[in-house]
Design an enzyme around this catalytic site. Structure first.
Site, PDB file in Angstrom:
ATOM      1  N   CYS A 208      27.287 -48.791  25.982  1.00  0.00           N
ATOM      2  CA  CYS A 208      27.162 -47.343  25.835  1.00  0.00           C
ATOM      3  C   CYS A 208      25.734 -46.970  25.445  1.00  0.00           C
ATOM      4  CB  CYS A 208      28.142 -46.843  24.782  1.00  0.00           C
ATOM      5  SG  CYS A 208      27.998 -45.057  24.552  1.00  0.00           S
TER       6      CYS A 208
ATOM      7  N   ARG B 210      31.921 -42.142  37.396  1.00  0.00           N
ATOM      8  CA  ARG B 210      31.703 -40.741  37.776  1.00  0.00           C
ATOM      9  C   ARG B 210      32.175 -40.414  39.190  1.00  0.00           C
ATOM     10  NH1 ARG B 210      25.743 -39.697  37.477  1.00  0.00           N
ATOM     11  NH2 ARG B 210      25.652 -41.849  38.181  1.00  0.00           N
TER      12      ARG B 210
END
Length: 379
Positions: free
Chosen positions: A109, A236
């Site tokens: 992350c 995404r």
């Protein structure tokens, strides 16, 4: 008809994934409702939203809700955010005891708020600590396979994926996924397939998965062909497009993609999605509010108009959603260049922030400072 790529089912420990496709954990997105919606379009491994290992151990209610299984979920897959071997072990032990069948560890992350404390994509700087965390998870997991997801590194000057992936595999990881961007890039530029190919050459004992810029079946096929990776991780690319998993299945079978859906087809998916969210949340108010973030993704490229978009992004009930969706032209088609257009995060690049002296601590096994693993919102 396109030529079929010779793909094999993805084997992660004792789990066989017939289509070598993994849904990437996305905070506030890959909840049980969205996983069920995507799963209806094809086989794959559908991973939960990320949860903090410490928050889970401490009984955080939000984290407990996020790990709850969806109805008839074939494989319960949970991603943990963690920095501490002992906490990792306890969290993994609890997950395994509650029927979780796959645990993924987030070490990629790029959020500044975790990297500045040594978590997320900063953690692989300490490859030895990565190995210790994986060993702790594997030791607590029993037969449950443990995998790792990371980024290329901090920036172009500091690549960490090689040593960290090697440490993870030596620690017992059943697979490694690599997002081909650095933390500094965030979501800008292109994901590097060269780095993914490097990892494929380095790690031969377990599957290597490629992540980044999978917006179509052609993207997945070309990534696997160019890098030799064993499967792809989709993030995404499926936002507002759960049917991407159908397109991937067709692509792997050598079939051409179906035409982009009409707005009427999209509306029917939106109706189902909002109802699944209401059912999953147990509250019409919470479910419809949660659906708001998906509206813009679903309608990307369609001639809907700003007034309707705003109204849909403020809806508070199923009846209101239905009434607004009824006003859309079912025959409208998307602009051609919007079909595979990226959705979700697009920010970057942005210089990374690290704890003082972090780059000089590559050999350290010390756990990052207090507070590095209290994050509960994922990303």
């Amino acid at each position: 008809m396109s030529q079929a790529l010779q793909v094999k089912p993805l084997q992660i420990g004792g789990i066989t994934v017939e289509l070598p496709v993994v849904l990437a954990p996305m905070a506030g997105v890959t909840d049980a409702a969205y996983r069920e919606l995507c799963r209806g379009y094809g086989a794959g491994l559908y991973v939960s939203e990320m949860v903090s290992a410490r928050a889970l151990v401490e009984g955080d209610e939000g984290s407990l809700r996020r790990i709850a299984p969806g109805p008839a979920e074939p494989v319960r897959s949970i991603q943990l955010y963690t920095v501490d071997p002992a906490v990792t072990a306890e969290a993994t032990r609890r997950l395994a005891a509650h029927g979780v069948q796959h645990v993924d560890l987030n070490m990629g992350c790029p959020s500044p708020k975790v990297m500045k404390r040594g978590g997320g994509a900063a953690l692989p700087v300490r490859a030895g600590l990565v190995g210790a965390i994986v060993r702790a998870a594997v030791g607590a997991a029993g037969e449950v396979p443990v995998t790792v997801k990371m980024r290329v590194g901090l920036d172009d000057a500091t690549h960490t994926f090689g040593a960290a992936s090697r440490a993870a595999v030596d620690g017992g990881a059943a697979a490694v996924a690599l997002h081909g961007r650095t933390a500094e890039q965030l979501y800008s530029g292109r994901a590097s397939r060269e780095r993914i190919a490097e990892l494929v050459a380095l790690v031969t004992e377990v599957p290597v998965l490629g992540n980044g810029d999978i917006f179509s079946a052609a993207d997945a096929l070309s990534m696997m062909d160019e890098t030799g990776c064993d499967g792809v991780v989709v993030g995404r690319g499926c936002l507002g497009r759960p049917w991407l998993f159908r397109d991937l299945a067709r692509g792997f079978a050598g079939l051409d993609p179906l035409p982009a859906p009409s707005l009427g087809e999209v509306v029917e998916v939106m109706r189902r999605h909002v109802r699944l969210l209401v059912e999953h949340k147990g509250s019409e108010h919470d479910g419809t509010r949660d659906f708001r973030k998906h509206v813009g993704w679903y309608l990307t490229g369609y001639p809907v108009g700003g007034v309707r978009r705003r109204a849909l992004s403020q809806l508070c009930s199923i009846a209101e959603a239905d009434a607004l969706l009824d006003t859309l032209d079912p025959d409208a088609m998307p602009e051609a260049d919007a079909v595979d257009q990226p959705r979700g995060h697009t920010q970057g690049p942005k210089p990374v922030s690290l704890p003082q002296g972090w780059l000089d601590s590559a050999g350290s096994l010390d756990v990052p400072e207090a507070g590095a693993d209290v994050w509960t919102s994922g990303g």
